[in-house]
Design a protein around this motif. Structure first.
Motif, short mmCIF file in Angstrom:
data_model
loop_
_atom_site.label_atom_id
_atom_site.label_comp_id
_atom_site.label_asym_id
_atom_site.label_seq_id
_atom_site.Cartn_x
_atom_site.Cartn_y
_atom_site.Cartn_z
N ALA A 187 9.72 -49.69 11.99
CA ALA A 187 9.26 -50.20 13.10
C ALA A 187 8.99 -49.34 14.35
N ILE A 188 9.75 -48.08 14.19
CA ILE A 188 9.23 -47.11 15.18
C ILE A 188 8.07 -46.55 15.16
N ARG A 189 7.56 -46.35 13.77
CA ARG A 189 6.28 -45.81 13.35
C ARG A 189 5.38 -46.72 14.04
N ASP A 190 5.51 -48.13 13.73
CA ASP A 190 4.51 -49.04 14.20
C ASP A 190 4.39 -48.86 15.82
N TYR A 191 5.40 -49.17 16.36
CA TYR A 191 5.78 -49.13 17.85
C TYR A 191 4.78 -47.78 18.49
N GLN A 192 5.23 -46.62 18.04
CA GLN A 192 4.48 -45.56 18.31
C GLN A 192 3.05 -45.62 18.14
N ARG A 193 2.61 -46.02 16.91
CA ARG A 193 1.33 -46.26 16.83
C ARG A 193 0.54 -47.04 17.92
N PHE A 194 1.20 -48.09 18.16
CA PHE A 194 0.65 -48.98 19.32
C PHE A 194 0.53 -48.27 20.45
N CYS A 195 1.55 -47.45 20.85
CA CYS A 195 1.42 -46.91 22.25
C CYS A 195 0.21 -45.50 22.00
N ARG A 196 -0.12 -45.12 21.10
CA ARG A 196 -1.22 -44.10 20.76
C ARG A 196 -2.64 -45.04 21.06
N LEU A 197 -2.53 -46.14 20.28
CA LEU A 197 -3.76 -46.68 20.31
C LEU A 197 -3.87 -47.69 21.72
N ALA A 198 -2.97 -48.00 22.18
CA ALA A 198 -3.24 -48.99 23.42
C ALA A 198 -2.34 -48.64 24.60
N PRO A 199 -2.69 -47.58 25.04
CA PRO A 199 -1.72 -46.72 26.09
C PRO A 199 -1.87 -47.73 27.63
N ASP A 200 -2.86 -48.61 27.61
CA ASP A 200 -3.01 -49.30 28.78
C ASP A 200 -2.89 -50.77 28.67
N HIS A 201 -2.27 -51.01 27.43
CA HIS A 201 -2.02 -52.50 27.09
C HIS A 201 -1.03 -53.14 28.22
N PRO A 202 -0.81 -54.46 28.47
CA PRO A 202 -0.17 -54.82 29.28
C PRO A 202 1.40 -54.92 28.77
N ALA A 203 1.56 -55.09 27.39
CA ALA A 203 2.89 -54.81 26.90
C ALA A 203 3.50 -53.48 26.70
N ILE A 204 2.89 -52.43 27.12
CA ILE A 204 3.20 -51.19 26.85
C ILE A 204 4.67 -50.84 27.56
N GLY A 205 4.91 -51.45 28.83
CA GLY A 205 6.20 -51.08 29.26
C GLY A 205 7.31 -51.92 28.22
N GLU A 206 7.05 -52.92 27.93
CA GLU A 206 7.99 -53.45 27.03
C GLU A 206 8.29 -52.82 25.76
N VAL A 207 7.39 -52.37 25.04
CA VAL A 207 7.21 -51.23 23.79
C VAL A 207 8.14 -49.96 24.23
N ARG A 208 7.76 -49.49 25.33
CA ARG A 208 8.36 -48.10 25.88
C ARG A 208 9.88 -48.36 25.84
N GLU A 209 10.44 -49.83 26.47
CA GLU A 209 11.64 -49.96 26.64
C GLU A 209 12.29 -50.22 25.22
N VAL A 210 11.70 -50.83 24.15
CA VAL A 210 12.28 -51.00 22.85
C VAL A 210 12.41 -49.71 22.21
N LEU A 211 11.54 -48.74 22.41
CA LEU A 211 11.62 -47.33 21.84
C LEU A 211 12.78 -46.54 22.35
N GLU A 212 12.93 -46.72 23.65
CA GLU A 212 13.94 -45.87 24.39
C GLU A 212 15.25 -46.35 23.80
N GLY A 213 15.35 -47.87 23.73
CA GLY A 213 16.45 -48.40 23.16
C GLY A 213 16.93 -47.98 21.59
N LEU A 214 15.94 -47.46 20.99
CA LEU A 214 16.03 -46.85 19.70
C LEU A 214 16.30 -45.52 19.80
N GLY A 215 16.15 -44.71 20.85
CA GLY A 215 16.21 -43.40 21.00
C GLY A 215 15.05 -42.65 20.93
#
Length: 84
Positions: A52-80
């Motif tokens: 899951a972390i691998r896919d979230y981080q891949r999403f971050c790299r591919l879509a840094p300006d996507h409207p959901a990037i804030g939510e993904v950042r929060e999830v990743l931060e919650g996962l350390g």
């Protein structure tokens, strides 16, 4: 119904494995970053934190300006982790 909607329905219906299967097929066909984010959600529900972390981080790299990037950042931060 489109595959992303089917995957969302599977996840809401308590079938994260079905969700991953649908999205694996979609990603193999060159899916959008949204498919990666949704797959990460499904993997997290399955308890596969590493993938899951691998896919979230891949999403971050591919879509840094996507409207959901804030939510993904929060999830990743919650996962350390962080959004690269």
């Amino acid at each position: 119904m489109d595959p992303l909607s089917l995957a969302a329905r599977a996840l809401r219906g308590g079938d994260p494995t079905g969700c991953v299967d649908i999205l694996d097929d979609l990603i193999a066909q060159g899916a959008t970053p949204v498919a990666l984010r949704r797959r990460a959600d499904c993997l997290l529900r399955l308890g596969d934190r590493t993938e899951a972390i691998r896919d979230y981080q891949r999403f971050c790299r591919l879509a840094p300006d996507h409207p959901a990037i804030g939510e993904v950042r929060e999830v990743l931060e919650g996962l350390g982790q962080s959004c690269p």
